[in-house]
Design a protein around this motif. Structure first.
Motif, PDB file in Angstrom:
ATOM      1  N   UNK A 163       0.800  -1.276  -0.027  1.00  0.00           N
ATOM      2  CA  UNK A 163       0.011   0.043   0.004  1.00  0.00           C
ATOM      3  C   UNK A 163       0.755   1.221   0.049  1.00  0.00           C
ATOM      4  N   UNK A 164       0.361   2.295  -0.730  1.00  0.00           N
ATOM      5  CA  UNK A 164       1.015   3.635  -0.531  1.00  0.00           C
ATOM      6  C   UNK A 164       0.408   4.428   0.326  1.00  0.00           C
ATOM      7  N   UNK A 165       1.155   4.957   1.343  1.00  0.00           N
ATOM      8  CA  UNK A 165       0.612   5.394   2.367  1.00  0.00           C
ATOM      9  C   UNK A 165       0.956   6.711   2.689  1.00  0.00           C
ATOM     10  N   UNK A 166       0.228   7.520   3.287  1.00  0.00           N
ATOM     11  CA  UNK A 166       0.514   8.694   4.113  1.00  0.00           C
ATOM     12  C   UNK A 166       0.111   8.629   5.613  1.00  0.00           C
ATOM     13  N   UNK A 167       1.399   8.891   6.166  1.00  0.00           N
ATOM     14  CA  UNK A 167       1.239   8.419   7.767  1.00  0.00           C
ATOM     15  C   UNK A 167       1.868   9.579   8.557  1.00  0.00           C
TER      16      UNK A 167
END
Length: 303
Positions: A163-167
């Motif tokens: 998954x491509x994530x913004x965290x």
């Protein structure tokens, strides 16, 4: 005559509109989850939040474990600055977020959104000392007491588990007196990043309560912690906006040290791995210059 006027207006329009295209900082807004939905979710020492602007966010009360989720469109490539805004209410200015703790208690503002992606994806791990924080404190109240645990704070763009994530995790602990005291209507966390080194184009990110979107003290917090959404005093007007310039900064070393506001200057858990800068791009000076040239050209053309 009409054609002549239109031609002259077109000259002015072309001259003054040459640089009107501007880019705007990416902003992700979060608001408290609806009170009617929160009791059905797993209990935490904190407050669940939901995204502002999601058209399909819904709570699934028949799922076990229960969850609320939806999607949020984000285009990281459109600018090189991102702001996370945590507000007490998106539709009313009559609420505020009240957070209390003591000793080792620390509160996390946690955000996670992701979508399934293929191939290699660049990673940007931005440490807490590069993040700008601004709090809107409630009117007629003393500025809150807290410390900023920048060594445990971050904003990341990455690929994790397909998954491509913004965290993001932003952590705040007790101030010099040993107390954590925050009464705010809004918290803003802003950071600059390389927008050529992120997923390009607008993407539809999955976001939900099971993905750590909350303000949370964590399971190890003391029983004295307070976390609630309250109503502002009747005589309240507008909030006092201020960065935590005088707050103690806690770096990776767990020993608190006093420091001025952090200046612009990467770790893996489930969220995977925190306060003053930011901005957006534009060409206002060029726009002004071209507008001036356009006016002169039009006057010469008309006379």
């Amino acid at each position: 005559m009409t054609s002549s006027i239109m031609s002259k207006c077109l000259v002015l329009l072309l001259a003054t509109s040459w640089c009107t295209k501007r880019t705007f900082a990416v902003t992700i807004g979060m608001q408290p989850l609806r009170e009617s939905d929160a009791p059905s979710l797993p209990q935490i020492k904190g407050i669940y939040f939901e995204p502002i602007g999601s058209s399909d966010y819904v709570c699934h009360k028949n799922l076990i474990p229960r969850d609320c989720n939806g999607t949020l469109a984000v285009d990281l490539s459109k600018d090189s600055s991102i702001t996370f805004e945590w507000v007490a209410s998106d539709s009313s200015s009559s609420k505020y977020i009240s957070l209390r703790g003591a000793g080792q208690d620390a509160v996390n503002f946690e955000f996670l959104a992701q979508f399934a992606c293929d191939g290699a994806v660049p990673k940007q791990a931005i440490d807490g000392d590069k993040v700008s924080v601004s709090f809107d404190f409630i009117p007629n109240a003393a500025v809150g007491e807290f410390s900023y645990n920048q060594g445990l704070s971050f904003i990341d763009f990455e690929k994790f588990g397909g998954n491509c994530r913004i965290s993001s995790v932003m952590q705040f602990g007790a101030g010099p007196s040993g107390e954590l005291n925050l009464d705010i209507t809004r918290a803003s966390f802003t950071v600059n990043y390389n927008n050529t080194n992120v997923v390009q184009g607008s993407q539809l990110y999955s976001i939900g309560t099971s993905k750590h979107n909350w303000i949370n003290f964590g399971s190890t917090a003391s029983d004295s912690t307070i976390y609630s959404i309250k109503s502002l005093p009747v005589d309240a007007s507008s909030p006092t906006t201020a960065p935590p310039n005088g707050a103690p900064i806690v770096p990776s070393d767990p020993t608190p040290t006093l420091a001025p506001a952090p200046t612009e200057s990467s770790s893996d858990t489930d969220n995977n791995r925190g306060v003053t800068s930011g901005g957006s791009s534009g060409c206002s000076f060029m726009h002004f210059a071209m507008s001036t040239v356009g006016i002169i050209m039009t006057l010469l053309y008309m006379f």
